[in-house]
Design a protein around this motif. Structure first.
Motif, PDB file in Angstrom:
ATOM      1  N   HIS A   8       0.838  -1.208   0.000  1.00  0.00           N
ATOM      2  CA  HIS A   8       0.000   0.000   0.000  1.00  0.00           C
ATOM      3  C   HIS A   8       0.871   1.255   0.000  1.00  0.00           C
ATOM      4  CE1 HIS A   8      -3.125   2.576   2.442  1.00  0.00           C
ATOM      5  NE2 HIS A   8      -2.945   3.042   1.219  1.00  0.00           N
ATOM      6  N   GLU A  75      -6.275   2.237  -3.546  1.00  0.00           N
ATOM      7  CA  GLU A  75      -7.054   2.511  -2.325  1.00  0.00           C
ATOM      8  C   GLU A  75      -8.237   3.396  -2.674  1.00  0.00           C
ATOM      9  OE1 GLU A  75      -6.160   3.871   2.295  1.00  0.00           O
ATOM     10  OE2 GLU A  75      -5.359   5.076   0.687  1.00  0.00           O
ATOM     11  N   HIS A  83     -11.343   3.823   4.404  1.00  0.00           N
ATOM     12  CA  HIS A  83     -10.433   3.507   3.297  1.00  0.00           C
ATOM     13  C   HIS A  83     -10.271   2.000   3.144  1.00  0.00           C
ATOM     14  CE1 HIS A  83      -8.267   7.684   3.205  1.00  0.00           C
ATOM     15  NE2 HIS A  83      -9.570   7.768   3.081  1.00  0.00           N
ATOM     16  N   ARG A 113      -6.429   8.337  -5.064  1.00  0.00           N
ATOM     17  CA  ARG A 113      -7.251   7.621  -4.073  1.00  0.00           C
ATOM     18  C   ARG A 113      -8.642   8.215  -4.115  1.00  0.00           C
ATOM     19  NH1 ARG A 113      -4.876   8.439   1.260  1.00  0.00           N
ATOM     20  NH2 ARG A 113      -5.765  10.471   0.929  1.00  0.00           N
ATOM     21  N   THR A 137      -7.895  -0.504   5.095  1.00  0.00           N
ATOM     22  CA  THR A 137      -6.523  -0.041   5.357  1.00  0.00           C
ATOM     23  C   THR A 137      -6.498   0.745   6.678  1.00  0.00           C
ATOM     24  OG1 THR A 137      -7.023   1.860   3.944  1.00  0.00           O
ATOM     25  CG2 THR A 137      -5.750   0.080   2.969  1.00  0.00           C
ATOM     26  N   HIS A 138      -5.280   0.846   7.231  1.00  0.00           N
ATOM     27  CA  HIS A 138      -5.077   1.528   8.527  1.00  0.00           C
ATOM     28  C   HIS A 138      -6.356   1.457   9.359  1.00  0.00           C
ATOM     29  CE1 HIS A 138      -6.769   4.816   6.088  1.00  0.00           C
ATOM     30  NE2 HIS A 138      -5.736   4.699   5.280  1.00  0.00           N
ATOM     31  N   ASP A 194       1.794   2.729   3.392  1.00  0.00           N
ATOM     32  CA  ASP A 194       0.944   3.848   2.973  1.00  0.00           C
ATOM     33  C   ASP A 194       1.825   5.054   2.634  1.00  0.00           C
ATOM     34  OD1 ASP A 194      -1.246   5.423   2.415  1.00  0.00           O
ATOM     35  OD2 ASP A 194      -2.011   5.500   4.465  1.00  0.00           O
TER      36      ASP A 194
HETATM   37 ZN   LIG Z   1      -5.837   5.600   3.419  1.00  0.00          ZN
END
Ligand SMILES: [Zn+2]
Ligand SMILES: [Zn+2]
Length: 399
Positions: A8, A75, A83, A113, A137-138, A194
């Motif tokens: 990512h 993403e 996300h 994104r 994500t995260h 990221d």
């Molecule tokens: Zn993100």
């Protein structure tokens, strides 16, 4: 085969991303870091997709430049601000999903994104129909993580919550955090950077060592089917380093215990808002003490440049001196993963001196004290002498 993968990151076509995020730079910098596979990031963006087409095609989903492999990833942000990462089986599938999503997005051509006017459940269905691998994500970050906005996977993904393939932990959490939530026990955890710039303290600051039967989309798909057994290790920042680890004021960065923040209704004495930290959020959601036996080890590391900066007493990891030492270590040892994880400490000492070697050694042993981040401010490592000076200053600075 074991490979190091950072799945990512973002291209220069995403907002807030360095102009240097192009494939040439990524391939050069990725190799220095010791990474074998990078996500392309942003593959739904038409201009970035054209750059992907210029790469050497090794398989339907694997492209390469100067020996660095890239897998098709992108993403997206859904209507609920969450996300999600998608890993695609081929460029034609990217184009197929791009066509479908275009009707729901006003910025799919302008931001790498994109935001789509869909809920997670609708996006999950589209991802499934397209044959993508898919997950949040995260996951714990307060603004755009799934658990920042929902209390459960089913709240975000509805009837497709059982179909997600992975969960990205994010910089402020590690697998011990995720293991506190029982619905995550069967899901593969990923640790990705990221990255918004290709600098060595950003790219692959988190990565995964994966055991794949082959380096392909199918190999990664199989890994997710096999669950956690094939993730050799997650590697990344100690969660306390993350900028949302503890509950803290967004303006003055004062830290608060959960109870302290509740008592003052999440308002700091400076007038700012206290942002709930990942640590407190996980405790709120925690419903089990059982630790799954198959969770892979999580190796806590920070980027080598940050270790060097700390050891030589520079406040920034991008000074000339830090870069020179970093370059020497990479030239003589091979790559950053080797330096941080595997090479003999004596060799690091010979090249870069005792202070740097000692700090790398402390990280390998997990023997490092960190002043936790919060409210948008990263945490910081405390050297022994600083630790004594901080002594009475507890991590939680309620006042
Ligand atoms: Zn993100
Ligand atoms: Zn404040």
């Amino acid at each position: 085969m074991n490979i190091n993968a950072d799945l990512h990151l973002h291209s220069k076509y995403s907002s807030g991303v360095s102009e240097k995020m192009d494939f040439k730079t990524l391939s050069v910098e990725g190799e220095k870091k010791g990474i074998d596979l990078l996500g392309t990031g942003d593959c739904l963006h038409p201009r970035w997709r054209r750059k992907i087409k210029d790469l050497d095609k090794e398989r339907e989903s694997i492209f390469s430049k100067r020996g660095m492999r890239f897998i098709l990833t992108g993403e997206l942000e859904t209507k609920d601000r969450v996300h999600h990462l998608l890993i695609f089986p081929s460029l034609s599938k990217v184009e197929e999903l791009y066509e479908r999503l275009s009707r729901f997005s006003s910025n799919i051509d302008s931001d790498g994104r994109p935001r789509v006017e869909l809920y997670g459940e609708e996006l999950a269905l589209m991802a499934k129909e397209t044959g993508c691998l898919f997950g949040p994500t995260h996951a714990f970050t307060p603004y755009t993580g799934i658990y920042g906005n929902h209390d459960s996977l089913s709240s975000a993904y509805g009837k497709y919550s059982k179909d997600i393939h992975f969960l990205e932990l994010g910089l402020s959490a590690d697998s011990t955090y995720a293991d506190k939530i029982s619905e995550l026990h069967d899901i593969v955890y990923l640790s990705n950077s990221d990255a918004h710039s290709p600098f060595p303290h950003r790219l692959a600051r988190e990565f995964n060592t994966l055991c794949l039967y082959e380096l392909s989309f199918e190999g990664i798909d199989k890994l997710f089917q096999d669950k956690k057994g094939k993730v050799v290790r997650n590697v990344g920042l100690p969660p306390e380093e993350g900028k949302y680890n503890e509950s803290a004021c967004r303006d003055c960065y004062s830290h608060f215990s959960f109870e302290g923040a509740v008592a003052r209704d999440w308002r700091c004495s400076c007038g700012g808002t206290i942002k709930k930290g990942v640590k407190d959020r996980v405790e709120e959601l925690s419903d089990t003490k059982k630790i799954p036996e198959d969770t892979p080890p999580y190796l806590h590391l920070i980027p080598l440049q940050e270790i060097i900066a700390k050891a030589v007493g520079h406040s920034s990891p991008t000074t000339k001196k830090v870069d020179e030492i970093w370059q020497d270590l990479i030239d003589l040892i091979g790559n950053e993963v080797e330096v941080l994880c595997d090479s003999p400490i004596e060799e690091i000492e010979r090249i870069a001196g005792e202070d740097i070697a000692d700090l790398v050694c402390d990280f390998r042993k997990g023997d490092v004290d960190i002043l936790p981040g919060g409210g948008g401010e990263y945490g910081s490592i405390l050297l022994e002498k600083e630790n004594e000076a901080e002594g009475s200053q507890s991590c939680l600075r309620d006042f």
